[in-house]
Structures are given as structure tokens and as C-alpha cells.
Design a protein around this motif. Structure first.
Motif, PDB file in Angstrom:
ATOM      1  N   PRO A  82       0.898  -1.219   0.006  1.00  0.00           N
ATOM      2  CA  PRO A  82      -0.273  -0.018   0.187  1.00  0.00           C
ATOM      3  C   PRO A  82       0.951   1.290  -0.086  1.00  0.00           C
ATOM      4  O   PRO A  82       1.851   1.203   0.684  1.00  0.00           O
ATOM      5  CB  PRO A  82      -0.694  -0.121   1.176  1.00  0.00           C
ATOM      6  N   THR A  83       0.372   2.096  -0.658  1.00  0.00           N
ATOM      7  CA  THR A  83       1.139   3.837  -0.786  1.00  0.00           C
ATOM      8  C   THR A  83       0.760   4.713   0.293  1.00  0.00           C
ATOM      9  O   THR A  83      -0.498   4.592   0.681  1.00  0.00           O
ATOM     10  CB  THR A  83       0.793   4.323  -2.016  1.00  0.00           C
ATOM     11  N   LEU A  84       1.535   4.827   1.090  1.00  0.00           N
ATOM     12  CA  LEU A  84       1.434   5.605   2.436  1.00  0.00           C
ATOM     13  C   LEU A  84       0.675   6.976   2.092  1.00  0.00           C
ATOM     14  O   LEU A  84       0.954   7.508   0.851  1.00  0.00           O
ATOM     15  CB  LEU A  84       2.909   6.178   2.728  1.00  0.00           C
ATOM     16  N   PRO A  85      -0.330   7.380   2.670  1.00  0.00           N
ATOM     17  CA  PRO A  85      -1.165   8.510   2.442  1.00  0.00           C
ATOM     18  C   PRO A  85      -0.560   9.641   2.222  1.00  0.00           C
ATOM     19  O   PRO A  85       0.446   9.740   2.774  1.00  0.00           O
ATOM     20  CB  PRO A  85      -2.279   8.372   3.648  1.00  0.00           C
ATOM     21  N   CYS A  92       3.539  13.646  -3.845  1.00  0.00           N
ATOM     22  CA  CYS A  92       3.418  12.652  -2.756  1.00  0.00           C
ATOM     23  C   CYS A  92       4.358  13.184  -1.384  1.00  0.00           C
ATOM     24  O   CYS A  92       3.926  14.064  -0.685  1.00  0.00           O
ATOM     25  CB  CYS A  92       3.736  11.356  -3.081  1.00  0.00           C
ATOM     26  N   HIS A  93       5.486  12.205  -1.032  1.00  0.00           N
ATOM     27  CA  HIS A  93       6.080  12.378   0.104  1.00  0.00           C
ATOM     28  C   HIS A  93       7.544  13.204   0.147  1.00  0.00           C
ATOM     29  O   HIS A  93       8.125  13.180   0.937  1.00  0.00           O
ATOM     30  CB  HIS A  93       6.374  11.011   0.764  1.00  0.00           C
ATOM     31  N   ALA A  94       7.588  13.741  -1.122  1.00  0.00           N
ATOM     32  CA  ALA A  94       8.914  14.483  -1.340  1.00  0.00           C
ATOM     33  C   ALA A  94       9.260  15.253  -0.221  1.00  0.00           C
ATOM     34  O   ALA A  94      10.435  15.296   0.258  1.00  0.00           O
ATOM     35  CB  ALA A  94       9.066  15.137  -2.815  1.00  0.00           C
ATOM     36  N   PHE A  95       8.276  16.247   0.168  1.00  0.00           N
ATOM     37  CA  PHE A  95       8.882  17.266   1.047  1.00  0.00           C
ATOM     38  C   PHE A  95       8.917  16.794   2.592  1.00  0.00           C
ATOM     39  O   PHE A  95      10.090  16.916   3.140  1.00  0.00           O
ATOM     40  CB  PHE A  95       7.546  18.315   1.437  1.00  0.00           C
ATOM     41  N   ASP A  96       8.337  15.796   2.735  1.00  0.00           N
ATOM     42  CA  ASP A  96       8.695  15.008   4.242  1.00  0.00           C
ATOM     43  C   ASP A  96       9.809  14.471   4.113  1.00  0.00           C
ATOM     44  O   ASP A  96      10.696  14.420   5.222  1.00  0.00           O
ATOM     45  CB  ASP A  96       7.515  14.018   4.511  1.00  0.00           C
ATOM     46  N   THR A 108       6.255   7.050  10.455  1.00  0.00           N
ATOM     47  CA  THR A 108       5.784   6.208   9.655  1.00  0.00           C
ATOM     48  C   THR A 108       5.480   4.765  10.381  1.00  0.00           C
ATOM     49  O   THR A 108       4.461   4.317  10.437  1.00  0.00           O
ATOM     50  CB  THR A 108       6.423   5.976   8.371  1.00  0.00           C
ATOM     51  N   VAL A 109       6.602   4.180  11.169  1.00  0.00           N
ATOM     52  CA  VAL A 109       6.421   2.887  11.718  1.00  0.00           C
ATOM     53  C   VAL A 109       5.618   3.342  13.118  1.00  0.00           C
ATOM     54  O   VAL A 109       4.895   2.200  13.605  1.00  0.00           O
ATOM     55  CB  VAL A 109       7.597   2.268  11.979  1.00  0.00           C
ATOM     56  N   LYS A 110       5.839   4.337  13.699  1.00  0.00           N
ATOM     57  CA  LYS A 110       5.071   4.764  14.826  1.00  0.00           C
ATOM     58  C   LYS A 110       3.536   4.420  14.524  1.00  0.00           C
ATOM     59  O   LYS A 110       2.719   3.957  15.269  1.00  0.00           O
ATOM     60  CB  LYS A 110       5.363   6.072  15.291  1.00  0.00           C
ATOM     61  N   ARG A 111       3.057   5.046  13.229  1.00  0.00           N
ATOM     62  CA  ARG A 111       1.593   5.084  12.903  1.00  0.00           C
ATOM     63  C   ARG A 111       1.204   3.931  12.611  1.00  0.00           C
ATOM     64  O   ARG A 111       0.090   3.356  13.000  1.00  0.00           O
ATOM     65  CB  ARG A 111       1.465   6.168  12.022  1.00  0.00           C
ATOM     66  N   TRP A 112       2.081   3.244  11.714  1.00  0.00           N
ATOM     67  CA  TRP A 112       1.593   2.023  10.796  1.00  0.00           C
ATOM     68  C   TRP A 112       2.221   0.573  11.572  1.00  0.00           C
ATOM     69  O   TRP A 112       1.990  -0.328  10.841  1.00  0.00           O
ATOM     70  CB  TRP A 112       1.800   2.188   9.460  1.00  0.00           C
ATOM     71  N   GLY A 113       2.860   0.768  12.324  1.00  0.00           N
ATOM     72  CA  GLY A 113       3.490  -0.399  12.637  1.00  0.00           C
ATOM     73  C   GLY A 113       4.687  -1.077  11.686  1.00  0.00           C
ATOM     74  O   GLY A 113       5.008  -0.553  10.820  1.00  0.00           O
ATOM     75  N   ALA A 122       8.304   9.859  -4.202  1.00  0.00           N
ATOM     76  CA  ALA A 122       8.568  11.203  -4.088  1.00  0.00           C
ATOM     77  C   ALA A 122       8.882  11.769  -5.511  1.00  0.00           C
ATOM     78  O   ALA A 122       9.837  11.442  -6.179  1.00  0.00           O
ATOM     79  CB  ALA A 122      10.072  11.484  -3.411  1.00  0.00           C
ATOM     80  N   GLY A 123       7.934  12.325  -6.012  1.00  0.00           N
ATOM     81  CA  GLY A 123       7.755  12.548  -7.590  1.00  0.00           C
ATOM     82  C   GLY A 123       8.029  11.294  -8.409  1.00  0.00           C
ATOM     83  O   GLY A 123       7.341  10.407  -7.926  1.00  0.00           O
TER      84      GLY A 123
END
Ligand code: HEM
Length: 573
Positions: A82-85, A92-96, A108-113, A122-123
Motif C-alpha cells: 500500500p502507498t503511504l497516504p 506525494c512524500h517528497a517534502f517530508d 511512519t512505523v510509529k503510526r503504521w507499525g 517522491a515525484g
């Protein structure tokens, strides 16, 4: 003349104040007084645009979150990761990722395990984060099918500036492209074999002992008396100078340092820029980063020419000398041999050597720092390490007996704990032939990169606890030198058993770092030598408590300290 100027100045000042007084200052309550930004913000079109944008962001996030959860919960065997929201379509996640990769990964692991693989984008670039120990095991056991070539091609191009026409040696999948003149194997596979051969056994011992002897001769020459302390204000930079030059000399010979005395300084400047090279920033934005790299490559090329003129790279067999001043070790000679056989030109060979310089220093030197730093911080630990080091001395010469390190539990457990906490390397694997089954549940598409982060596996409490319950006797975010000890009735032993998917500073599987044994020898022996030659103290113990591995650093390797650490040394009698 002077009065003329002041006259003119005062008259122009007057003009200014006159023109100011002619302006009509609006009533401060009037909307006209508001700054243009406020006017824009308050305007209806802006409000509509903001609302549309907000709706777009929220709906993109909601939709991607919905897809993420649906894929994760789906019972369909062989489903994709699955692609991270995300909020922004395309980016997508480029800035983060660019803002702080470390917090992005940890959050990411804290939230989704640690269950499902997670696709990150990222682009145009993307990778799948592999966090589940079962998936990691599958990957590490698939060394025949999976390669790290795409990553290798990326770093050879972006970091080490390999000329374009030679990049296919690293990236190409078609063996016919990579084997000019009927070479039997792909260059990279061959490269791995050579590294494994010359970074183990008697060659490894020879290079490690040479490193120690060179470092000792450097430290002995330093002007540090027995009757007074000498303060080193930035211990990390001091170590970089001592350790990197000793590694270079032990591995690549002494001539390169004589020809290019600025190599150590330039190397660390270069190393500091790898994130910018990865981003592909153009020359006008980082001119000195480009110049440093060019200087390194030009000087390495000049050294390589000299070495080829004065020495003979074919002498890496049994009969050849273990080391000479021009090429250094047989390892370098053997590398030179196959690089030339594959037809690489001087520039491509210089990029290869820069790559090796990076591989052999960028991670190990900060690790040496943390190992020594922890032992300076905790005097009790230092005493225990000293006792084990005393046991590792050769009776005839009093020098450190390097193979004995592997019999000492605390020296090794402290080393493993330091690496667990300060190394943020990645293990990347790609299936270039077909889709890859990560297990019964997930399938990763052909050519998609799977990435395992050492800094994520290091904190998976459940995995550590299941594999080795005694290893989580103290929380994983604490430094605990005894973490890797196993006690039987008589004594404690060091062991990494069961932790293959948890402790991954060196990657894993068949492609695991071939330099790891040398790295371990360098880390432990450098502490041993310092404690033998000097009394060592931190200048400010309280301040040292605040020094941590700098997680702002991109996760390409071992983290440097957040602050300078001052140390004082006094030569032992
Ligand atoms: C603490 C020190 C070190 C760390 C954390 C480290 C980490 C790594 C990692 C994570 C990889 C990729 C492994 C994989 O994909 O599974 C790697 C590869 C490699 N390392 Fe190290 N390394 C260290 C020291 C060294 C040293 C001292 C040398 C050389 C003397 C070295 C030489 C190499 C080479 C040649 C490769 C590439 C292997 C390939 O081409 O597949 N490393 N290292």
C-alpha cells in the motif's frame, strides 16, 4: 568640496521628507492601510482558491488513506504494497522526505507499525519500505534474484561522478552489455568477490595490523606530554584526521597522502555534501561541492597514474608483496586489475577509488567516535573495556592481538550497541527480472526498489523481544553496552544470533558489507590504542550528556555528533 557634498545630501534628504509629507497617510482604521498581503487574503477569489486547495488536499489525503487501508486489509494473496497516504498528488512524500528523513521514517512505523511493506513516493522516485522481519528475511535469503545495482548506478553517477559512458557497467541488466571481450561475469558480481577475498582472512589481518601500526606511529609523534593535559576542542574532527589518514595509508599506500596532503580534509568536505549530490543540485547552487569533488578525482587520477608507472597491479597473487607504497594492499591491486580488464578509463577508475574511499571511511570514522565517546562518558564501562583490552595484548610485543577481540564479550557488545544506535544505513534490493513475492501476502513489482532501514529495524521492540528476550532488558532507545551479551552458567558471551533482521548496520545476506570485519577491527583497536597511549577525559561531562547522533543527517550512513566534543589527553608514563 566637503560642504558641497553635505549640502547636496541635506537637500536630497529634504526632498525625501518633502515628498513624504506630500503623501496622504490613510486613516489607520481604513482597509486601505492594511498591507497588500492582507488585502489579497481577504479577497473573495483568494478565499475561494484557498478553499478549493484545502478541499483538494483533504480529499487527496482521504482517498489515499482509504486506498492504503483497503490494500492493507485486503485478503488477496500477492497484493501490492500500500502507498503511504499523502496530501499532494504527484509530489506525494517528497517534502517530508527532504525535510527530515529520520522523523518521516520513525513517524511512519510509529503510526503504521512493523507489519506491511509501505510504498513511498517522491515525484518520479519511489521505494518500498520493508519493515516486517519476515519480509526482511525473505529478501535477505533471495540474494540470487535480487540486486542492489540500481542503487549502485545511482551513487556512482550522482556521488562519485562516473563518466556517463561507463554507467552501464553498474546498471545494465543485460550481461552481453556488461561483458566486453567476453568477460565471464558482470563487473559488480566480480567486484563483490574481490572485496570478500581481500577483506577477510590473512589479508584482513595484515591490513588491520598495518592500520594499527600507522595510527600508533602518528599518535606517538603528537606533542602530548606526560606531565600536562592537552585539550582537543573538536575531538570528532581530530579523529577524522587521525583515523582517515591511517586507513588510507594502510589500504591505498603512503604515496597518495604525500602527493595530496589535502585528501583527508577534501574527503570529509565531499562526504558532507552527499545529500546535495543525491538531490542533483546544479553547480551554480553548490559550486564548492563540485570543486571539492573535482579536486579529489583529479588527484586520485594522478596518484593512480603514478602507481601504475612505479608498481605492478598484477602482483596480487601469493608471490606479490602484501603492501607497497604506491598501490597499498593487494585488494587495491586486484581492483585495479579487473577495472582495467573491463575497460574502464582513468576517470571511471578514479570514481571507483573515490567510492572505496567513501565506503571505507564515511561510516567507520563516526562509529570510532561514538565507541570512544561512550567509553569516555562512562568511566566504569571504560575500566571494564580496558580490562578486556589488556587481555588482548601479545605477550612478546605488547601490541594488540586483533583476532583476540572476537573472544571478548563486552568489547564486542559495546561495539554492536554503538552501531545499533548511530548507523542509519540502508539495504536496497531490486528484482530486475520479474515481480518479487515478499511472502504469501505481498508482491513487489519488477524493477521497484525495496529498502530496509537499519535505523528502523534497530527499534522494533517486538522483533528484538521475540528473537532475544534478554536483549530488551533495557529500552531500545537507551544505550546499553550489555545488550548483546548472553549468559550461561559460567560466563557472558557476545552473540548476534537471532538478530539478523534486527541488527542491520552492514545490510545482510550475500551482499552484506564485505568491509565489516575491518571496520570492527578499526573501531576496537583505535580505542585500545588511545587508552594505551593516553589518559583521556571529557572536558565537560555534563555538556557531553547532551551530545547525540545527529538525526538531521540523511540516512546514508553513520551519524555524526550534534555538537563539538572537547577532550583532554595526557600521555601515559
Ligand atoms: C561501520 C562501518 C561500515 C558500515 C556501517 C558499512 C555499511 C555497509 C552497507 C549497509 C553496505 C550495503 C550492504 C548491503 O547492501 O547489504 C555496505 C557495502 C559495502 N561496504 Fe561497507 N560499511 C562499513 C565499513 C566498510 C569498510 C571499512 C569497507 C572497506 C574497507 C567497506 C566496504 C564496502 C563495500 C566494498 C561495499 C559494497 C559491496 C557491494 O558492492 O555490494 N565498508 N557497507
Amino acid at each position: 568640496m566637503a560642504s558641497n557634498i553635505s549640502e547636496r545630501a541635506s537637500s536630497s534628504m529634504e526632498n525625501i521628507s518633502e515628498s513624504h509629507s506630500m503623501l496622504t497617510i490613510p486613516n489607520q482604521e481604513s482597509p486601505l492601510f492594511a498591507n497588500p498581503l492582507l488585502i489579497t487574503v481577504n479577497s473573495t477569489p483568494f478565499r475561494i482558491a484557498a478553499l478549493v486547495l484545502l478541499t483538494l488536499l483533504v480529499s487527496t489525503y482521504t482517498l489515499s488513506l482509504f486506498k492504503f487501508i483497503r490494500t492493507r486489509n485486503s485478503q488477496r494473496p500477492g497484493k501490492p504494497a500500500p502507498t503511504l497516504p499523502y496530501y499532494l498528488l504527484g509530489i506525494c512524500h517528497a517534502f517530508d522526505l527532504d525535510w527530515s528523513m529520520a522523523s518521516f521514517l520513525a513517524n511512519t512505523v510509529k503510526r503504521w507499525g512493523y507489519l506491511s511493506p509501505i510504498a513511498v513516493r517522491a515525484g518520479p522516485f519511489g521505494f518500498t519500505m520493508i519493515v516486517n522481519p519476515n519480509h526482511i528475511r525473505t529478501i535477505l535469503r533471495s540474494s540470487k534474484t535480487l540486486t542492489n545495482r540500481p542503487m549502485l548506478a545511482f551513487v556512482m553517477e550522482k556521488w562519485f561522478s562516473t563518466p556517463k559512458e561507463y554507467l552501464h557497467f553498474y546498471a545494465a541488466h543485460d550481461p552481453s552489455v556488461t561483458t566486453p571481450g567476453g568477460m565471464p561475469e558482470r563487473m559488480h558480481d566480480f567486484q563483490v568477490k574481490v572485496s570478500l577475498k581481500y577483506l577477510s582472512g590473512k589479508h584482513l589481518l595484515e591490513m588491520s595490523e598495518r592500520y594499527l601500526a600507522i595510527l600508533k606511529s602518528r599518535l606517538v609523534k603528537l606533542d602530548i606530554p606526560t606531565d600536562g593535559w592537552v585539550e582537543i576542542s573538536d575531538f570528532y574532527t581530530w579523529l577524522q584526521n587521525q583515523v582517515t589518514s591511517s586507513i588510507i595509508e594502510a589500504m591505498m599506500g603512503s604515496r597518495i597522502l604525500e602527493m595530496y596532503p589535502g585528501i583527508v580534509e577534501d574527503f570529509w568536505k565531499f562526504e558532507h555534501q552527499v545529500a546535495n549530490y543525491s538531490r542533483g543540485l546544479p553547480r551554480w547552487m553548490i559550486p564548492s561541492a563540485y570543486k571539492t569533488r573535482e579536486r579529489l578525482l583529479a588527484n586520485i587520477k594522478a596518484w593512480n597514474r603514478l602507481a601504475n608507472r612505479e608498481s605492478d597491479y598484477t602482483q596480487h597473487g601469493e608471490e606479490g608483496p602484501e603492501w607497497d607504497e604506491f598501490f597499498g594492499t593487494k585488494f587495491i591491486k586486484a581492483r585495479e586489475g579487473y577495472l582495467r580488464e573491463y575497460g574502464l578509463n582513468e576517470d571511471a577508475i578514479a570514481s571507483e577509488h573515490l567510492g572505496l574511499l567513501f565506503g571505507s571511511n564515511a561510516n567507520v570514522v563516526p562509529a570510532v567516535f561514538w565507541y570512544i565517546f561512550e567509553s569516555f562518558k562512562d568511566v566504569e564501562l571504560q575500566e571494564k573495556l580496558k580490562t578486556e583490552l589488556q587481555d588482548c595484548l601479545k605477550p612478546e610485543t605488547g601490541d594488540l592481538d586483533i583476532p583476540k577481540f572476537s573472544t571478548k564479550p563486552l568489547l564486542q557488545s559495546t561495539y554492536a550497541e554503538v552501531l545499533r544506535l548511530c548507523v542509519t544505513t540502508t539495504t536496497t534490493r531490486t528484482n530486475e527480472n520479474a515481480n518479487f513475492k515478499l511472502g504469501p501476502d505481498y508482491t513487489i513489482d519488477k524493477d521497484k526498489t525495496m529498502t530496509i532501514f537499519a535505523s528502523i529495524t534497530a527499534y522494533n521492540r517486538q522483533a528484538w523481544g521475540t528473537a532475544r528476550p534478554e536483549s530488551v532488558g533495557k529500552p531500545l532507545d537507551e544505550f546499553w553496552p550489555e545488550r548483546f551479551l548472553r549468559s550461561n552458567k559460567k560466563e557472558a558471551n557476545f552473540s548476534l544470533e537471532g538478530l539478523t533482521e534486527c541488527w542491520m548496520p552492514y545490510g545482510g545476506g550475500q551482499r552484506m558489507c564485505p568491509g565489516r570485519h575491518f571496520a570492527k577491527n578499526v573501531i576496537i583497536s583505535t580505542l585500545g590504542l588511545l587508552l594505551e597511549l593516553f589518559e583521556c577525559e571529557l572536558v565537560d561531562v555534563q555538556q557531553a550528556e547532551q551530545v547525540k547522533p545527529d538525526t538531521k543527517w540523511v540516512p546514508y550512513g553513520t551519524l555524526p555528533p550534534t555538537k563539538e566534543v572537547a577532550v583532554r589527553l595526557r600521555r601515559t608514563e
